[in-house]
Design a protein around this motif. Structure first.
Motif, short mmCIF file in Angstrom:
data_model
loop_
_atom_site.label_atom_id
_atom_site.label_comp_id
_atom_site.label_asym_id
_atom_site.label_seq_id
_atom_site.Cartn_x
_atom_site.Cartn_y
_atom_site.Cartn_z
N SER A 40 0.77 -1.18 -0.16
CA SER A 40 0.05 0.23 0.05
C SER A 40 0.92 1.34 0.18
CB SER A 40 -0.98 0.37 1.23
OG SER A 40 -0.31 -0.07 2.29
N ASN A 41 0.03 2.34 -1.08
CA ASN A 41 0.85 3.71 -0.32
C ASN A 41 0.57 4.01 0.74
OD1 ASN A 41 1.37 6.57 -1.40
ND2 ASN A 41 0.81 6.48 -2.99
N SER A 42 1.58 4.56 1.49
CA SER A 42 1.62 5.37 3.01
C SER A 42 0.40 6.18 2.67
CB SER A 42 2.60 5.49 3.34
OG SER A 42 3.75 7.54 2.55
N ALA A 43 0.24 6.67 1.27
CA ALA A 43 -0.69 8.16 1.20
C ALA A 43 -2.12 7.48 1.78
CB ALA A 43 -0.65 8.51 0.25
N TYR A 44 -2.63 6.29 1.19
CA TYR A 44 -3.72 5.73 1.51
C TYR A 44 -4.53 4.94 2.55
CZ TYR A 44 -3.57 6.21 -3.53
OH TYR A 44 -4.17 7.08 -4.33
N ARG A 45 -2.69 5.04 3.63
CA ARG A 45 -3.36 3.85 4.64
C ARG A 45 -3.68 4.77 5.70
NH1 ARG A 45 3.11 2.35 5.58
NH2 ARG A 45 3.31 0.49 3.60
N ILE A 46 -4.11 4.08 7.01
CA ILE A 46 -5.53 4.60 7.46
C ILE A 46 -4.98 4.03 9.37
CG2 ILE A 46 -7.60 4.01 6.58
CD1 ILE A 46 -8.18 1.95 7.73
N GLU A 47 -5.75 5.28 10.33
CA GLU A 47 -4.82 4.88 11.51
C GLU A 47 -5.58 3.38 12.38
OE1 GLU A 47 -2.94 7.71 12.80
OE2 GLU A 47 -3.45 8.15 9.93
N PRO A 48 -5.28 3.39 13.78
CA PRO A 48 -5.57 2.53 14.18
C PRO A 48 -6.60 2.61 14.87
CG PRO A 48 -2.58 2.85 15.09
CD PRO A 48 -3.79 3.50 14.07
N GLY A 49 -7.92 1.89 15.56
CA GLY A 49 -8.78 2.07 15.77
C GLY A 49 -9.53 1.32 16.50
N LEU A 50 -10.91 1.35 16.86
CA LEU A 50 -11.08 0.15 17.97
C LEU A 50 -12.49 -0.29 17.85
CD1 LEU A 50 -10.58 3.03 21.26
CD2 LEU A 50 -9.02 0.90 20.79
N ALA A 51 -12.45 -1.60 18.57
CA ALA A 51 -13.95 -2.40 18.61
C ALA A 51 -14.65 -2.44 19.41
CB ALA A 51 -13.56 -3.73 17.72
N LEU A 52 -15.65 -1.98 19.98
CA LEU A 52 -16.32 -1.67 21.22
C LEU A 52 -16.27 -2.97 22.27
CD1 LEU A 52 -18.21 0.14 23.20
CD2 LEU A 52 -20.06 -0.81 22.09
N ILE A 77 -9.49 -0.95 3.04
CA ILE A 77 -9.36 -1.15 1.87
C ILE A 77 -10.90 0.10 1.48
CG2 ILE A 77 -10.55 -1.86 -0.63
CD1 ILE A 77 -7.55 -2.97 0.58
N VAL A 78 -11.60 -0.21 1.89
CA VAL A 78 -12.21 1.44 2.15
C VAL A 78 -11.69 2.73 2.57
CG1 VAL A 78 -15.12 1.67 2.91
CG2 VAL A 78 -14.27 -0.19 1.65
N GLY A 79 -11.37 2.16 3.16
CA GLY A 79 -10.48 2.85 4.30
C GLY A 79 -9.34 3.92 3.43
N ALA A 80 -8.70 3.01 2.45
CA ALA A 80 -7.96 3.55 1.75
C ALA A 80 -8.45 4.40 0.58
CB ALA A 80 -7.12 2.13 0.61
N LEU A 81 -9.51 4.11 0.13
CA LEU A 81 -10.93 4.73 -0.56
C LEU A 81 -10.88 5.74 -0.94
CD1 LEU A 81 -12.65 1.41 -2.13
CD2 LEU A 81 -10.91 2.25 -3.15
N LEU A 82 -10.82 6.44 0.33
CA LEU A 82 -11.40 7.25 1.49
C LEU A 82 -10.36 8.66 1.43
CD1 LEU A 82 -13.67 6.44 4.33
CD2 LEU A 82 -14.50 7.10 2.39
N ARG A 83 -8.77 7.45 1.78
CA ARG A 83 -7.85 8.91 1.51
C ARG A 83 -7.17 9.06 0.22
NH1 ARG A 83 -3.71 8.41 5.84
NH2 ARG A 83 -3.02 10.44 3.60
N ARG A 84 -7.57 8.03 -1.10
CA ARG A 84 -7.44 8.40 -2.22
C ARG A 84 -8.39 9.87 -2.75
NH1 ARG A 84 -7.07 4.04 -6.37
NH2 ARG A 84 -9.34 3.57 -6.29
N GLU A 85 -9.67 9.88 -1.87
CA GLU A 85 -10.87 11.32 -2.32
C GLU A 85 -10.27 12.09 -1.43
OE1 GLU A 85 -12.30 10.94 -5.12
OE2 GLU A 85 -12.01 8.92 -5.60
N GLY A 86 -9.00 12.26 -0.43
CA GLY A 86 -9.29 13.19 0.14
C GLY A 86 -8.87 13.50 1.25
N ALA A 87 -9.57 12.79 2.31
CA ALA A 87 -9.54 12.23 3.26
C ALA A 87 -8.25 11.92 4.36
CB ALA A 87 -10.47 10.84 4.38
N THR A 88 -7.68 13.19 5.40
CA THR A 88 -6.76 13.54 5.78
C THR A 88 -6.46 11.73 6.27
OG1 THR A 88 -7.11 14.67 7.46
CG2 THR A 88 -6.47 15.57 5.28
N LYS A 89 -7.18 11.46 7.54
CA LYS A 89 -7.28 11.20 8.55
C LYS A 89 -8.53 10.01 9.00
CE LYS A 89 -3.64 13.00 11.65
NZ LYS A 89 -2.24 11.52 11.13
N VAL A 90 -8.32 8.16 8.29
CA VAL A 90 -9.55 7.17 9.09
C VAL A 90 -9.16 6.49 9.61
CG1 VAL A 90 -11.01 5.49 7.61
CG2 VAL A 90 -9.72 7.60 6.22
N TYR A 91 -10.07 6.98 10.97
CA TYR A 91 -10.60 6.16 12.44
C TYR A 91 -11.57 5.15 11.96
CZ TYR A 91 -7.33 9.76 13.93
OH TYR A 91 -6.65 11.09 14.08
#
Length: 712
Positions: free
Chosen positions: A542-554, A683-697
Motif C-alpha cells: 500500500s501507498n503510505s498516503a492511503y494508510r488509515i489509522e489504528p482504531g477500536l472495536a467496542l 480497503i474502504v479506508g484507502a478509498l476514502l484517503r484516495r478521495e482526500g480524507a486526511t485521516k481515517v479512524y
C-alpha cells in the motif's frame, strides 16, 4: 527373594531413582520397578496407565540408563508437546544422560548440533514430536541413520495413538507403522494417565495384543474437587477476583479459547492479581510460552490463564489449584488438566465452572476436529488437476483457511497409502485412491458428544466427584475420596458474589476495547502477494498516503456483555440505542491530532439500513455530520464466508465505491458493525484517503477475531 544378579540390578536402578529425584531414601512406587525390569531384562512391550505425577518418565529414563550399560543404542521418545520435552531433558540430566530434541522451535545452529549428536550415536535418547515422523527432514534424513540403533521406543501420552482418545492426533498413527517394523526384541513403552478400557483396547489393537498393561490407582488423594454453578462471564470473573487472593500458592486457570484466556488474565491483572495468559498464538503479545512456563515454575506469577496448549507434560509438582473457567470436552481431558495440581503437596483444589457459552464452543470443536468430506475431496481435486503446489499456492484454488489446508494435508498424509505426498515443498496427488471414512467420522463425533454429556453429568453429580472421575476412567480401585464438596459439604466453596464485584466485572467486559490495527499491505502474503485489486488499481504494497489509522472495536463478539447486545442486534437487523452511549465513550477515549468532523460507514449489502441507521444516530450523539459516502457497487458473497486472505481480497475488489460528489479533505470516523480480518476497513479506508480524507479512524461495534465459527 531376589537372586544376587537381580538384586544387583535392582540396586543399580534404585541408585538412579535416587539421583533423579534427589531423595536419598527414595523407593520405587508400585509397578515402577516391574515396568523397568520388563523393558530391560525381558524386552517386553508395556502400556503403563498411571495417574499424573506417578513417575512415568522415571521408568523410561532409568530403563535407558540401564540399557546403555548393557549396549550402546538410542531411546526414541515420541512426545506431544515441546513444553514436555524441556522438562524431560532437565530430568534426564540428573542421570548423566545425553538427551536431545529435534523440533520446530530450535534455532538452525541447535538443530545442526543435535543432528550431529543423534547420527553419531552420542545421544542416549532422542525426543521428538509425532509430526517429525511425517514428511519432514528428520524422517527423511535422520531417522533412517538411527533406526537400527533404537534399543527402546517410548510413546508418551499414548492415548493420542487411539482414535478414541480425547486428543486424537493424526500424526500418532505413524507410530503404529514404526512399531510394526521394529524387531520383536526391541522393548516398547507406551504411557498415559488418561485411558479408559475403550482406549486401552484400541491401543492394544494397534501396538499388539501381547502388550502388557500395568494399571494403577487413578485416585488423586491430594485433590479436593468442586463444581461451581456460576454460568455468566461476569459472575465467574467476579468470583475469581474474590477467591484467588484468599488462596495460597500458584495455579492454572483453563479457558477454552485464546480470546477468553486474555479476557480473564487481563481482568485479574486489573484487580491486582499477578496473572498472565498462555495459548498457542502468543506472537508478540507478551513473553514466550517457555518464559511463561518458567514464571509459573518459579512462582513469579500467581496464576497462568491458559488454553489446552498448557496441557500434557507440564510438570510443576506444587501447583495449588487448577480452575476451569470454561469446561474441557470430556472427563478424560478434565482429569488430565486438573491432575496438574497437587502432585507433590498434601492438598490442592480443582474447580470446574461451565459457562453459558460452553455448549456452543464444544459443538464447534467436536465438528471441526476432523476435516469435512467435501473439503477433503475439494483439496484432492485441486491437487489432482495440477503438477504440484506449494502450501501458499493452494489458497487461490480453495476457499479454505491456511490452518484448514494444513489440517487436511496432515490428515491425508497419515494414511497407510497416502493420497498426497510432499516433494521439495510441492504437494502432489499420488496414485493411491482415497475414500473418506464417513461412518468412522460419524462414530467419532457421536463419541465426542457422549463424552461431553458425561462431563455435564459430572458437573451436576451429587456423589463423590473423584470416584466419578475414576469410574469413568474404568479404575477398578475407585473409592469415595472423603474430601470433595459432596463427600464433605463443609468444604463447599462459597459462590456468593457481591453486587459491587459483579458490577465491576460487568463494567470491565463493557469497556474492554479491542485495538484495530489496519493491514499494512493491499494483498495476501507469500507466493500470492500479487496485485489482486485490479478494479481499485491498488498495488501489492500500500501507498503510505492511503494508510488509515489504528482504531477500536467496542466489544468481542458474544463476550457476555456488549458483544451479546451486538449479536442480538445483528440477528434483529437493528442495533439498539443502548449501544450509542458506549460507542460515544469509546470514540471519545481516543486521542486525536485533529478530531474528525464527520463520519461515514461501510454499508451492509444485504441489510442496507443496519449500519446506516446506527451510524446516523451515532453521528447525532457525537454532534457531527454522517455522510452516505461509501456505496455498494456490487453485492458479493458475505466477507465472513471467505476463509483465506486471497479470497477475502478478491471478494472486496470492486465491491464498494466512493461518492465523489462531495469533498473529503478532513479526518473521518469509518464505522462498521464488525471487524475480523481487517481487509474491509483497510480497503474502504484507502478509498476514502484516495478521495482526500486526511485521516481515517476505523471504529466497529464488535470484533469477531479469535472467535470460533460457532460464535458467528
Amino acid at each position: 527373594m531376589l537372586s544376587n544378579g537381580l538384586a544387583r540390578f535392582y540396586s543399580k536402578g534404585l541408585e538412579q531413582l535416587r539421583k533423579m529425584t534427589g531423595v536419598a531414601n527414595a523407593h520405587f512406587r508400585d509397578n515402577q520397578w516391574e515396568a523397568i525390569e520388563g523393558l530391560v531384562l525381558k524386552r517386553k512391550r508395556e502400556l503403563v496407565v498411571q495417574k499424573t505425577g506417578w513417575g512415568k518418565s522415571a521408568v523410561y529414563f532409568i530403563a535407558t540408563k540401564l540399557l546403555q550399560e548393557e549396549r550402546r543404542g538410542t531411546t526414541l521418545i515420541i512426545s506431544p508437546l515441546i513444553s514436555l520435552m524441556r522438562n524431560q531433558i532437565q530430568s534426564a540430566k540428573k542421570l548423566d544422560l545425553c538427551v536431545v530434541t529435534y523440533n520446530s522451535s530450535l534455532e538452525k545452529e541447535e538443530k545442526q548440533n543435535n543432528e550431529r549428536l543423534i547420527t553419531s550415536g552420542d545421544a542416549d535418547a532422542v525426543l521428538i514430536a509425532p509430526e517429525q515422523l511425517g514428511q519432514s527432514y528428520f524422517a527423511a534424513n535422520i531417522l533412517p541413520k538411527i533406526s537400527n540403533k533404537i534399543n527402546l521406543l517410548v510413546v508418551d501420552e499414548a492415548h493420542c495413538i487411539s482414535v478414541w482418545g480425547h486428543d486424537f492426533r493424526p500424526d500418532y498413527q505413524r507410530i503404529v507403522r514404526i512399531v510394526k517394523n521394529l524387531p520383536s526384541n526391541i522393548p516398547v513403552l507406551a504411557t498415559t494417565a488418561t485411558a479408559n478400557d475403550l482406549v486401552i483396547d484400541d491401543i492394544k489393537a494397534q501396538l499388539g495384543q501381547d502388550i502388557e498393561v500395568k494399571r494403577g490407582d487413578l485416585t488423586r488423594k491430594s485433590l479436593e474437587l468442586h463444581t461451581l454453578q456460576l454460568r455468566s462471564k461476569e459472575e465467574r470473573l467476579a468470583w475469581l477476583a474474590h477467591y484467588l487472593p484468599t488462596t495460597s500458592g500458584t495455579g492454572i486457570i483453563y479457558t477454552k479459547t485464546t480470546r477468553d484466556s486474555e479476557i480473564v488474565a487481563q481482568y485479574l491483572i486489573k484487580k491486582g492479581i499477578n496473572a498472565a495468559w498462555y495459548h498457542s498464538n502468543l506472537k508478540d503479545q507478551q513473553s514466550s510460552r517457555e518464559e511463561l512456563e518458567n514464571q509459573l515454575l518459579n512462582n513469579d506469577i500467581k496464576v497462568l490463564v491458559a488454553t489446552s496448549a498448557l496441557g500434557m507434560g507440564f510438570d510443576k509438582p506444587d501447583i495449588n489449584f487448577v480452575i476451569h473457567y470454561q469446561a474441557p470436552g470430556s472427563i478424560v481431558e478434565y482429569y488430565q488438566q486438573v491432575g496438574r495440581a497437587g502432585r507433590a503437596i498434601d492438598h490442592a483444589t480443582g474447580v470446574l465452572m461451565i459457562g453459558k457459552e460452553d455448549q456452543r464452543i464444544q459443538d464447534f470443536f467436536t465438528h471441526s476436529a476432523i476435516p469435512k468430506e467435501k473439503d477433503v475431496n475439494e483439496l484432492l481435486r485441486v491437487l489432482d488437476e495440477r503438477d504440484g503446489l506449494r502450501l501458499s499456492d493452494i489458497e487461490p484454488h480453495v476457499n479454505f483457511s491456511l490452518n484448514k489446508i494444513r489440517q487436511i494435508i496432515k490428515y491425508l498424509s497419515c494414511e497407510d497409502l497416502p493420497p498426497i505426498i510432499n516433494i521439495e515443498s510441492l504437494y502432489m496427488r499420488t496414485q493411491y485412491d482415497y475414500t473418506y471414512p464417513a461412518e468412522k467420522v460419524a462414530r467419532l463425533i457421536k463419541l465426542k458428544e457422549a463424552e461431553w454429556e458425561k462431563l455435564l453429568d459430572y458437573y451436576l453429580y451429587d456423589g463423590c466427584l473423584m470416584q466419578y472421575l475414576a469410574k469413568e476412567l474404568d479404575d477398578p480401585h475407585a473409592q469415595p475420596c472423603g474430601h470433595c464438596q459432596n463427600c464433605d459439604p463443609k468444604l463447599r466453596l462459597d459462590t456468593t458474589v457481591s453486587q459491587d464485584d459483579l458490577d465491576d466485572a460487568t463494567s470491565y467486559l463493557k469497556t474492554r476495547y479491542i485495538p484495530i490495527q489496519p493491514r499494512r499491505t493491499f494483498a495476501s502474503s507469500g507466493a500470492n502477494a500479487v496485485a489482486i485489486y485490479e478494479n481499485y488499481g491498488f498495488q501489492t504494497y500500500s501507498n503510505s498516503a492511503y494508510r488509515i489509522e489504528p482504531g477500536l472495536a467496542l466489544s468481542s463478539w458474544k463476550d457476555g456483555a456488549l458483544g451479546d447486545l451486538v449479536a442480538a442486534g445483528k440477528q434483529a437487523h437493528h442495533f439498539g440505542d443502548d449501544l450509542i452511549a458506549p460507542m460515544v465513550a469509546m470514540i471519545n477515549s481516543m486521542s486525536y491530532d485533529q478530531r474528525p468532523t464527520w463520519l461515514t460507514y461501510v454499508p451492509s449489502p444485504r441489510h442496507p439500513s443496519l449500519v446506516k441507521d446506527f451510524a446516523h444516530r451515532l453521528a447525532k450523539a457525537l454532534g457531527v455530520e454522517c455522510k452516505d459516502t461509501v456505496l455498494v457497487n456490487e453485492v458479493r458473497e458475505p466477507q465472513k464466508t471467505m476463509e483465506n486472505d486471497f479470497h477475502r481480497c478478491k471478494n472486496l475488489d470492486g465491491a464498494f465505491t466512493i461518492d465523489v460528489s462531495q469533498g473529503y479533505a478532513e479526518p473521518v470516523w469509518l464505522i462498521d458493525d464488525a471487524v475480523d480480518s481487517r481487509w474491509t476497513l483497510t480497503i474502504v479506508g484507502a478509498l476514502l484517503r484516495r478521495e482526500g480524507a486526511t485521516k481515517v479512524y476505523p471504529m466497529t461495534l464488535t470484533s469477531t477475531a479469535n472467535s470460533t465459527k460457532a460464535d458467528l
